[in-house]
Design a protein around this motif. Structure first.
Motif, PDB file in Angstrom:
ATOM      1  N   VAL A   1       0.843  -1.190   0.000  1.00  0.00           N
ATOM      2  CA  VAL A   1       0.000   0.000   0.000  1.00  0.00           C
ATOM      3  C   VAL A   1       0.883   1.246   0.000  1.00  0.00           C
ATOM      4  O   VAL A   1       1.695   1.441   0.918  1.00  0.00           O
ATOM      5  CB  VAL A   1      -0.943   0.030   1.222  1.00  0.00           C
TER       6      VAL A   1
ATOM      7  N   ILE B   1      -2.537   6.431   1.754  1.00  0.00           N
ATOM      8  CA  ILE B   1      -2.929   6.268   3.153  1.00  0.00           C
ATOM      9  C   ILE B   1      -3.067   7.626   3.847  1.00  0.00           C
ATOM     10  O   ILE B   1      -4.065   7.903   4.502  1.00  0.00           O
ATOM     11  CB  ILE B   1      -1.899   5.397   3.907  1.00  0.00           C
TER      12      ILE B   1
ATOM     13  N   GLU C   1      -8.656   2.932   6.940  1.00  0.00           N
ATOM     14  CA  GLU C   1      -8.809   1.925   7.993  1.00  0.00           C
ATOM     15  C   GLU C   1      -9.787   0.827   7.588  1.00  0.00           C
ATOM     16  O   GLU C   1      -9.490  -0.366   7.797  1.00  0.00           O
ATOM     17  CB  GLU C   1      -9.221   2.565   9.313  1.00  0.00           C
TER      18      GLU C   1
ATOM     19  N   LEU D   1      -7.849  -1.536   5.316  1.00  0.00           N
ATOM     20  CA  LEU D   1      -6.877  -2.370   6.016  1.00  0.00           C
ATOM     21  C   LEU D   1      -7.574  -3.408   6.888  1.00  0.00           C
ATOM     22  O   LEU D   1      -7.094  -4.548   7.019  1.00  0.00           O
ATOM     23  CB  LEU D   1      -5.956  -1.497   6.854  1.00  0.00           C
ATOM     24  N   GLN D   2      -8.701  -3.037   7.470  1.00  0.00           N
ATOM     25  CA  GLN D   2      -9.473  -4.001   8.256  1.00  0.00           C
ATOM     26  C   GLN D   2      -9.971  -5.145   7.380  1.00  0.00           C
ATOM     27  O   GLN D   2      -9.946  -6.315   7.793  1.00  0.00           O
ATOM     28  CB  GLN D   2     -10.650  -3.300   8.932  1.00  0.00           C
TER      29      GLN D   2
ATOM     30  N   ALA E   1      -0.616  -6.951   4.638  1.00  0.00           N
ATOM     31  CA  ALA E   1      -0.430  -5.651   3.981  1.00  0.00           C
ATOM     32  C   ALA E   1       0.854  -5.016   4.483  1.00  0.00           C
ATOM     33  O   ALA E   1       1.172  -5.085   5.679  1.00  0.00           O
ATOM     34  CB  ALA E   1      -1.616  -4.739   4.253  1.00  0.00           C
TER      35      ALA E   1
ATOM     36  N   LEU F   1      -2.526   3.370  12.526  1.00  0.00           N
ATOM     37  CA  LEU F   1      -2.738   2.386  11.466  1.00  0.00           C
ATOM     38  C   LEU F   1      -1.652   1.317  11.369  1.00  0.00           C
ATOM     39  O   LEU F   1      -1.834   0.319  10.676  1.00  0.00           O
ATOM     40  CB  LEU F   1      -2.842   3.095  10.107  1.00  0.00           C
TER      41      LEU F   1
ATOM     42  N   TYR G   1      -2.101  -2.560  11.609  1.00  0.00           N
ATOM     43  CA  TYR G   1      -2.697  -3.322  10.507  1.00  0.00           C
ATOM     44  C   TYR G   1      -1.648  -3.792   9.499  1.00  0.00           C
ATOM     45  O   TYR G   1      -1.977  -4.554   8.586  1.00  0.00           O
ATOM     46  CB  TYR G   1      -3.715  -2.469   9.751  1.00  0.00           C
ATOM     47  N   LEU G   2      -0.422  -3.321   9.630  1.00  0.00           N
ATOM     48  CA  LEU G   2       0.602  -3.539   8.614  1.00  0.00           C
ATOM     49  C   LEU G   2       1.701  -4.459   9.117  1.00  0.00           C
ATOM     50  O   LEU G   2       2.159  -4.325  10.259  1.00  0.00           O
ATOM     51  CB  LEU G   2       1.202  -2.192   8.182  1.00  0.00           C
TER      52      LEU G   2
ATOM     53  N   ASP H   1     -11.275   1.262   0.175  1.00  0.00           N
ATOM     54  CA  ASP H   1     -11.953   0.063   0.670  1.00  0.00           C
ATOM     55  C   ASP H   1     -12.711  -0.654  -0.446  1.00  0.00           C
ATOM     56  O   ASP H   1     -12.824  -1.893  -0.429  1.00  0.00           O
ATOM     57  CB  ASP H   1     -12.876   0.395   1.848  1.00  0.00           C
TER      58      ASP H   1
END
Length: 240
Positions: A27, A33, A114, A117-118, A127, A147, A150-151, A229
């Motif tokens: 990403v 982002i 978000e 990523l969710q 990710a 964030l 999530y990565l 998303d």
């Protein structure tokens, strides 16, 4: 989606990756982002018009790409500082330059990030943030935005002394995540970035919220939608 040959100057012809669900997603960070336009207030802080923010960032990207082509590219921080000096007519002190540039570590996220990523986390697709700025600055900004959890990691093409979008940048990123390029997706809001990734044999996902549509001058991404998303939903929906 059929497999077609995509020739690339200086590289063997590559096959367009088939439209398959990726095993890993890279990403892009700035403007995908994180919202670079938030730097506008810092331009005002140092006595410059806020519209110079967009010119500055565009110039920094252009100069980084041009120097990558010519050879001898410097790190993003150096290129950005020079672009900021030029954009502001060499009128800012070093402290004022620092004030504007330090804002990269505090940029807010776009609201569609978000949920995207969710969705990747729910689908168990790892990710990675993928930036041409410094990895440290990206980590700070992603931490501040809440964030980074999530990565799996942050990849910076500064490690190979390059800006995007040459093929070697995407090849390097795929080696870092240890997944073949045709099973890696690049997710970005810059069509030129997705163009580079698709020509390098990756799956391309373009969020058109910056550009409004897919330009006629780039190769078609595998998935395109307005919001991040929605693009992720399209990538997840691709056949395994």
């Amino acid at each position: 989606m059929g497999v077609v040959s995509v020739p690339e100057a200086g590289h063997p012809d590559r096959l367009r990756a088939p439209g398959r669900r990726p095993r890993v997603v890279l990403v892009d960070v700035f403007e995908t982002i994180l919202r670079v336009s938030a730097l506008r207030s810092r331009f005002v802080d140092v006595g410059r018009p806020e519209h110079e923010c967009e010119l500055f960032f565009t110039r920094a990207l252009r100069d980084g790409m041009a120097l990558t082509l010519a050879g001898g590219v410097r790190p993003f921080a150096d290129v950005a500082r020079a672009a900021l000096r030029t954009t502001t007519g060499h009128s800012l002190s070093e402290d004022a330059l620092d004030h504007v540039l330090s804002g990269f570590g505090e940029l807010p996220p776009y609201p569609d990030v978000e949920p995207a990523l969710q969705a990747l986390a729910r689908a168990r697709i790892p990710a990675y943030a993928f930036t041409q700025g410094s990895a440290g600055t990206a980590r700070d900004a992603l931490d501040a935005a809440g964030l980074r959890t999530y990565l799996r990691g942050v990849l910076s093409c500064e490690e190979i002394t390059s800006f995007k979008p040459p093929a070697r940048v995407y090849d390097w990123a795929c080696r870092q995540v240890d997944v073949p390029g045709d099973r890696v997706a690049l997710l970005a809001a810059h069509s030129w970035d997705v163009h580079g990734a698709v020509r390098a044999g990756l799956v391309g996902g373009l969020a058109t919220r910056l550009e409004g549509a897919v330009p006629d001058t780039v190769v078609r991404p595998h998935v395109a939608a307005e919001h991040l998303d929605e693009v992720v939903a399209g990538l997840i929906a691709l056949p395994a």
